[in-house]
Write a protein that holds these residues in place. Structure first.
Motif, PDB file in Angstrom:
ATOM      1  N   GLU A  63       0.854   5.959   6.295  1.00 19.58           N
ATOM      2  CA  GLU A  63      -0.136   4.193   6.184  1.00 19.58           C
ATOM      3  C   GLU A  63       0.256   3.644   4.620  1.00 19.58           C
ATOM      4  O   GLU A  63       0.126   2.327   4.790  1.00 19.58           O
ATOM      5  CB  GLU A  63      -1.138   4.038   7.668  1.00 19.58           C
ATOM      6  CG  GLU A  63      -0.603   4.025   8.364  1.00 19.58           C
ATOM      7  CD  GLU A  63      -1.753   3.928   9.999  1.00 19.58           C
ATOM      8  OE1 GLU A  63      -2.309   3.814   9.584  1.00 19.58           O
ATOM      9  OE2 GLU A  63      -1.405   4.877  10.866  1.00 19.58           O
ATOM     10  N   ALA A  64      -0.892   4.233   4.149  1.00 17.87           N
ATOM     11  CA  ALA A  64      -1.149   4.424   2.898  1.00 17.87           C
ATOM     12  C   ALA A  64       0.510   4.393   1.617  1.00 17.87           C
ATOM     13  O   ALA A  64       0.598   3.071   1.091  1.00 17.87           O
ATOM     14  CB  ALA A  64      -2.004   4.920   2.509  1.00 17.87           C
ATOM     15  N   MET A  65       1.251   5.511   2.343  1.00 15.91           N
ATOM     16  CA  MET A  65       2.500   4.737   1.845  1.00 15.91           C
ATOM     17  C   MET A  65       3.279   4.373   2.035  1.00 15.91           C
ATOM     18  O   MET A  65       5.089   4.104   1.803  1.00 15.91           O
ATOM     19  CB  MET A  65       3.155   6.648   1.808  1.00 15.91           C
ATOM     20  CG  MET A  65       2.991   7.394   0.896  1.00 15.91           C
ATOM     21  SD  MET A  65       3.125   9.107   1.262  1.00 15.91           S
ATOM     22  CE  MET A  65       4.748   9.084   1.590  1.00 15.91           C
ATOM     23  N   GLY A  66       2.855   2.941   2.708  1.00 15.18           N
ATOM     24  CA  GLY A  66       3.726   2.460   4.255  1.00 15.18           C
ATOM     25  C   GLY A  66       4.507   2.400   5.698  1.00 15.18           C
ATOM     26  O   GLY A  66       5.661   1.273   5.322  1.00 15.18           O
ATOM     27  N   TYR A  67       4.021   3.953   6.076  1.00 15.15           N
ATOM     28  CA  TYR A  67       4.999   4.074   7.074  1.00 15.15           C
ATOM     29  C   TYR A  67       3.978   3.328   8.232  1.00 15.15           C
ATOM     30  O   TYR A  67       3.316   2.819   7.883  1.00 15.15           O
ATOM     31  CB  TYR A  67       4.975   5.307   7.262  1.00 15.15           C
ATOM     32  CG  TYR A  67       6.213   6.068   6.327  1.00 15.15           C
ATOM     33  CD1 TYR A  67       7.120   6.634   7.462  1.00 15.15           C
ATOM     34  CD2 TYR A  67       5.758   6.332   5.306  1.00 15.15           C
ATOM     35  CE1 TYR A  67       8.085   6.984   6.011  1.00 15.15           C
ATOM     36  CE2 TYR A  67       6.732   7.358   4.756  1.00 15.15           C
ATOM     37  CZ  TYR A  67       8.018   7.609   5.263  1.00 15.15           C
ATOM     38  OH  TYR A  67       9.330   8.185   4.564  1.00 15.15           O
ATOM     39  N   THR A  68       4.561   3.088   9.124  1.00 17.10           N
ATOM     40  CA  THR A  68       3.777   2.020  10.213  1.00 17.10           C
ATOM     41  C   THR A  68       3.710   2.802  11.343  1.00 17.10           C
ATOM     42  O   THR A  68       4.465   4.184  11.596  1.00 17.10           O
ATOM     43  CB  THR A  68       4.836   1.009  10.988  1.00 17.10           C
ATOM     44  OG1 THR A  68       6.128   1.522  11.087  1.00 17.10           O
ATOM     45  CG2 THR A  68       4.342  -0.468   9.653  1.00 17.10           C
TER      46      THR A  68
END
Length: 135
Positions: A63-68
């Motif tokens: 999530e911190a990397m931008g995945y949902t």
């Protein structure tokens, strides 16, 4: 076997689904609360409490990397199986899940398919030979 529908992307077949933990760290140049979107992820956890904690940690990092969080493993862009070899049943189950995802990967080469945990450590290269669709 199909997984129960869950709003969580971290799923524990032997227990209740557990939500991922939000992590810290956005893409460089973006505000911390707006990481670049990369797609959806789904983590299925087999086995021990340690694997459950590791899956929650991986969810937070993703999530911190931008995945949902994805809605299910059959539509997520990134599928991770966090595995355990303590019980043979769990090891056999992961190979069954991998077979279905390998078919999906052949149809959609953009799918990222990952195995983590004990099975990955124990099987190593043999796992990659058995399931060449793994990333």
């Amino acid at each position: 076997m199909s997984l129960p529908n869950s709003r969580s992307a971290v799923n524990h077949p032997a227990g209740q689904p557990t939500a991922g933990v939000t992590g810290i760290g956005a893409e460089p140049g973006l505000p911390l609360d707006r990481p670049r979107l990369r797609g959806s992820y789904w983590i299925t956890t087999f086995g021990c409490q340690m694997n459950k904690a590791d899956s929650e940690r991986m969810g937070g990092i993703l999530e911190a990397m931008g995945y949902t969080p994805g809605s299910d493993e059959h539509s997520a862009d990134l599928v991770i199986y966090n595995t355990c070899t303590i019980r043979d049943n769990a090891e056999q189950k992961v190979y069954s899940y991998l077979g279905r995802q390998a078919l999906r990967k052949r149809a959609d080469p953009n799918l990222t398919l990952v195995v983590a945990g004990c099975v990955a450590q124990q099987e190593g290269e043999a796992l990659l030979r058995r399931v060449p669709e793994l990333d």
